[in-house]
Design a protein around this motif. Structure first.
Motif, mmCIF file in Angstrom:
data_model
loop_
_atom_site.group_PDB
_atom_site.id
_atom_site.type_symbol
_atom_site.label_atom_id
_atom_site.label_comp_id
_atom_site.label_asym_id
_atom_site.label_seq_id
_atom_site.Cartn_x
_atom_site.Cartn_y
_atom_site.Cartn_z
ATOM 1 N N UNK A 79 -17.357 -9.241 23.315
ATOM 2 C CA UNK A 79 -18.214 -8.067 23.492
ATOM 3 C C UNK A 79 -19.684 -8.483 23.537
ATOM 4 N N UNK A 80 -20.444 -7.976 24.517
ATOM 5 C CA UNK A 80 -21.868 -8.343 24.601
ATOM 6 C C UNK A 80 -22.638 -7.767 23.412
ATOM 7 N N UNK A 81 -23.269 -8.614 22.633
ATOM 8 C CA UNK A 81 -23.962 -8.141 21.431
ATOM 9 C C UNK A 81 -25.386 -8.685 21.319
ATOM 10 N N UNK A 180 -20.248 -8.023 37.714
ATOM 11 C CA UNK A 180 -19.664 -7.729 36.402
ATOM 12 C C UNK A 180 -20.230 -6.437 35.825
ATOM 13 N N UNK A 181 -21.512 -6.179 36.088
ATOM 14 C CA UNK A 181 -22.177 -5.006 35.532
ATOM 15 C C UNK A 181 -22.008 -3.802 36.453
ATOM 16 N N UNK A 182 -21.989 -2.619 35.855
ATOM 17 C CA UNK A 182 -21.982 -1.401 36.673
ATOM 18 C C UNK A 182 -22.683 -0.283 35.921
ATOM 19 N N UNK A 183 -23.072 0.722 36.672
ATOM 20 C CA UNK A 183 -23.681 1.931 36.102
ATOM 21 C C UNK A 183 -23.001 3.137 36.710
ATOM 22 N N UNK A 184 -22.583 4.060 35.856
ATOM 23 C CA UNK A 184 -21.957 5.281 36.352
ATOM 24 C C UNK A 184 -22.951 6.081 37.189
ATOM 25 N N UNK A 185 -22.538 6.600 38.346
ATOM 26 C CA UNK A 185 -23.403 7.536 39.065
ATOM 27 C C UNK A 185 -23.743 8.711 38.153
ATOM 28 N N UNK A 186 -25.040 8.939 37.947
ATOM 29 C CA UNK A 186 -25.452 10.000 37.041
ATOM 30 C C UNK A 186 -25.464 9.606 35.589
ATOM 31 N N UNK A 213 -20.720 -1.570 31.451
ATOM 32 C CA UNK A 213 -21.633 -0.574 32.029
ATOM 33 C C UNK A 213 -22.892 -0.428 31.187
ATOM 34 N N UNK A 214 -23.969 -0.072 31.876
ATOM 35 C CA UNK A 214 -25.269 0.090 31.235
ATOM 36 C C UNK A 214 -25.849 1.458 31.582
ATOM 37 N N UNK A 279 -36.934 -9.070 31.544
ATOM 38 C CA UNK A 279 -35.739 -9.860 31.812
ATOM 39 C C UNK A 279 -34.728 -9.003 32.557
ATOM 40 N N UNK A 280 -33.684 -9.649 33.060
ATOM 41 C CA UNK A 280 -32.584 -8.953 33.721
ATOM 42 C C UNK A 280 -31.440 -8.765 32.742
ATOM 43 N N UNK A 281 -30.590 -7.790 33.011
ATOM 44 C CA UNK A 281 -29.394 -7.571 32.207
ATOM 45 C C UNK A 281 -28.341 -8.614 32.561
ATOM 46 N N UNK A 282 -27.580 -9.027 31.572
ATOM 47 C CA UNK A 282 -26.473 -9.961 31.787
ATOM 48 C C UNK A 282 -25.265 -9.473 31.011
ATOM 49 N N UNK A 283 -24.170 -10.187 31.154
ATOM 50 C CA UNK A 283 -22.943 -9.822 30.446
ATOM 51 C C UNK A 283 -23.031 -10.108 28.953
ATOM 52 N N UNK A 284 -24.095 -10.789 28.521
ATOM 53 C CA UNK A 284 -24.252 -11.098 27.100
ATOM 54 C C UNK A 284 -25.113 -10.068 26.375
ATOM 55 N N UNK A 285 -25.942 -9.337 27.129
ATOM 56 C CA UNK A 285 -26.876 -8.399 26.516
ATOM 57 C C UNK A 285 -26.136 -7.139 26.070
ATOM 58 N N UNK A 286 -26.386 -6.724 24.833
ATOM 59 C CA UNK A 286 -25.763 -5.498 24.331
ATOM 60 C C UNK A 286 -26.217 -4.314 25.173
ATOM 61 N N UNK A 287 -25.297 -3.574 25.764
ATOM 62 C CA UNK A 287 -25.693 -2.484 26.663
ATOM 63 C C UNK A 287 -26.121 -1.225 25.911
ATOM 64 N N UNK A 288 -26.980 -0.455 26.561
ATOM 65 C CA UNK A 288 -27.327 0.892 26.090
ATOM 66 C C UNK A 288 -26.275 1.839 26.615
#
Length: 291
Positions: A79-81, A180-186, A213-214, A279-288
């Motif tokens: 889990x990205x933390x 690997x990353x995605x964002x829900x529409x809306x 997802x972020x 910075x850019x988001x990665x698979x290691x960064x804890x998502x909001x």
């Protein structure tokens, strides 16, 4: 009198044997009914849903909940933390690429800032080659759906997977890298998804496939149909970041968002002066996540 006694013993023995057979049969019937109830209960849910949910929650290695699109799966990780120790701003741009993407990329290069692009494919076909340039310039490329059509994307879990699989395949072919990353529409709390009844199913389905997802905790508010001025966008971002140590900023890169690019120099310079890095988001960064 001996003969009748023997007969009585024999009758009692057979009666006891028959009673034992009846009890065994009743036990088997109860077990069969219990098994049928269990199977009927499981048939109402996605297979292994609870198991996969637990595995995902604990950072384990799960499996897709459905048999759809078995190629849409990415390398598993814990889990990205990780959260940057230094105050960090993550600029994220939705709804591109567009005719404005080259200008945006040049400006980010000028300020040595890496960002994250959540792209939409439909209606942006002639600009999709910019996705390769986004990756080559060191930015993060994420999925924001193929159509961005809420009625289609959120019609069912299957339609959501179909939409994202289409874009997943396209981006792999365009860039040679696996998104690997995605964002829900809306965003993950939009009304159509929340009222669908399968929002948790979608989250677990995507998580079981390794996707992350972020959402965001700062909005430039440039998504409005009424164009925001450069000064309004600067004010929204600076105020939104405030004293946050981990700020994920929602911005847009669609064709009518020139004022967003105009606002960036002042945003970057002001926040850097306050001690922020970008910075850019990665698979290691804890998502909001909104929820």
């Amino acid at each position: 009198m001996i003969v009748p006694s023997i007969l009585m013993v024999s009758v009692f023995a057979k009666s006891a044997q028959l009673q034992e057979q009846m009890e065994n049969l009743s036990q088997k019937l109860r077990e069969t009914e219990t098994q049928l109830e269990l199977e009927q209960s499981l048939a109402q849910e996605d297979p292994d849903f609870a198991v996969t949910k637990a595995q995902v929650k604990n950072g384990g290695r799960g499996e897709p909940l459905s048999d759809l699109y078995p190629d849409m799966i990415v390398e598993w990780r814990e889990d990205p933390v990780r959260v940057q120790e230094e105050p960090t701003v993550y600029l994220t741009f939705d709804d591109g690429p567009s005719a404005l993407t080259p200008e945006l990329l040049d400006l980010l290069d000028e300020y040595n800032v890496k960002a994250t692009f959540f792209v939409v494919s439909n209606n942006n076909e002639k600009y999709m080659d910019y996705c390769k340039e986004i990756v080559e310039r060191g930015h993060a490329l994420g999925m924001h759906s193929y159509t961005h059509d809420y009625q289609k994307v959120y019609a069912s879990k299957e339609s959501f997977l179909a939409d994202f699989h289409r874009q997943f395949t396209q981006l792999k072919e365009l860039t040679g890298e696996t998104p690997v990353l995605y964002r829900f529409p809306g965003g993950s709390d939009n009304d159509r998804l929340e009222k669908s009844g399968f929002s948790e199913d979608i989250r677990m389905e995507m998580a079981s496939r390794g996707f992350i997802y972020h959402d965001w905790n700062v909005s430039s508010e440039d998504a409005s149909y009424l164009a925001k001025s450069k000064d309004q966008i600067v004010r929204n971002v600076i105020t939104g970041v405030g004293n946050k140590n981990h700020a994920v900023v929602l911005m847009h890169n669609s064709v009518n968002k020139a004022s967003t690019i105009e606002a960036l120099p002042e945003i970057i310079e002001t926040l850097r002066a306050r001690g922020y890095q970008f910075d850019k988001l990665t698979s290691e960064i804890k998502p909001i996540h909104f929820s």
